[in-house]
Write an enzyme that holds these catalytic residues in place. Sequence first.
Site, PDB file in Angstrom:
ATOM      1  N   HIS A 115     -47.709 -32.934  -6.779  1.00 33.92           N
ATOM      2  CA  HIS A 115     -47.857 -33.879  -5.663  1.00 33.92           C
ATOM      3  C   HIS A 115     -47.811 -33.181  -4.297  1.00 33.92           C
ATOM      4  O   HIS A 115     -48.094 -33.798  -3.276  1.00 33.92           O
ATOM      5  CB  HIS A 115     -46.792 -34.984  -5.737  1.00 33.92           C
ATOM      6  CG  HIS A 115     -45.405 -34.574  -5.345  1.00 33.92           C
ATOM      7  ND1 HIS A 115     -44.419 -34.305  -6.270  1.00 33.92           N
ATOM      8  CD2 HIS A 115     -44.818 -34.408  -4.138  1.00 33.92           C
ATOM      9  CE1 HIS A 115     -43.300 -33.986  -5.647  1.00 33.92           C
ATOM     10  NE2 HIS A 115     -43.522 -34.038  -4.345  1.00 33.92           N
ATOM     11  N   ASP A 129     -45.873 -32.948 -13.236  1.00 31.59           N
ATOM     12  CA  ASP A 129     -45.862 -32.781 -11.778  1.00 31.59           C
ATOM     13  C   ASP A 129     -45.692 -31.312 -11.384  1.00 31.59           C
ATOM     14  O   ASP A 129     -44.921 -30.981 -10.476  1.00 31.59           O
ATOM     15  CB  ASP A 129     -44.773 -33.637 -11.132  1.00 31.59           C
ATOM     16  CG  ASP A 129     -44.933 -33.715  -9.610  1.00 31.59           C
ATOM     17  OD1 ASP A 129     -46.075 -33.583  -9.136  1.00 31.59           O
ATOM     18  OD2 ASP A 129     -43.914 -33.879  -8.914  1.00 31.59           O
ATOM     19  N   SER A 131     -39.483 -30.451  -2.186  1.00 33.26           N
ATOM     20  CA  SER A 131     -40.304 -30.574  -3.387  1.00 33.26           C
ATOM     21  C   SER A 131     -40.953 -29.243  -3.733  1.00 33.26           C
ATOM     22  O   SER A 131     -41.524 -28.569  -2.869  1.00 33.26           O
ATOM     23  CB  SER A 131     -41.395 -31.631  -3.188  1.00 33.26           C
ATOM     24  OG  SER A 131     -40.859 -32.918  -3.221  1.00 33.26           O
TER      25      SER A 131
END
Length: 286
Positions: A95, A126, A207
Amino acid sequence: MALGLLISGAAGIAAVKVTKTTPKVAAPPAAPLAAYAEQNQTIMAVKAVRAAVVSIIVKQKITTEQTPAQETEKEYGRDTGFIVRQDGLIITNKHVVGIQNPLIAVFTNDGNSYSAEVKGLDPLNDIAIIKIQGRNLPTVVIGNSDDLEIGQTVLTVGNSLGRYQNAVTKGIVSGIGRSIVASTNSGIIETLADVIQTDAAINSGNSGGPLITLDGQVIGVNTAVDSAGQSVGFSIPMNIVTPIVSSLVREGRIIHARLGVRFIMITPEFKAEKKLPVTDGAYLTK
């Protein structure tokens, strides 16, 4: 100087010599050796990985609808990754870079910047693997995430809030084997299984960064937070990520192993025919 104090009594008046003394103050209790040991471990663990942790800025090429059409760039996000091979292979989240026409800039801890290209995307977990052109780059040490224990101390390192490069947070493993449903800012919903839960703060910008042990080994990829609570973050275990990287290096693409089987659902009639000891489930035929 000594002070004289006059005391009156039955035997007359006598001079008493009083010596002025400095009161003794108790020394503060010594910190437990274990606390110093953990502090030193924390410092050494961060030093072991920070050179291989990178900041990632992603922009997207956009073609305007006006006539004549023009291309512009729009910033998509600022996040984190970490180098796993000396030739510049980097792990981050899907993402973070999984958009059309991404322009990816990678900034290393020594102040250098690189352009990166996407080499592989794994939407099931992911995970994204990107590549910069480099030689003899610092890399992280990968640990065994299956050895994690609930309550174990862990650290995160990342580009916190997209502004604070290599910021460190500390916490514990709060849970193992969680399944979560996560959504991105663009509204994409993903289901992630078998993730690590931690109370080490995973802020916006973290992230794709590493979750590490006090031994300085990376055991997870930080990926999501539960905004309904405080200090509820999730990381993808490295024992899931490592085979993804290996398949990309070996095959040039990400391949997931599949188990091909044939089965028959067990019914009362099938149970009687095969004289099975169970009344439900599936019977593997091949």
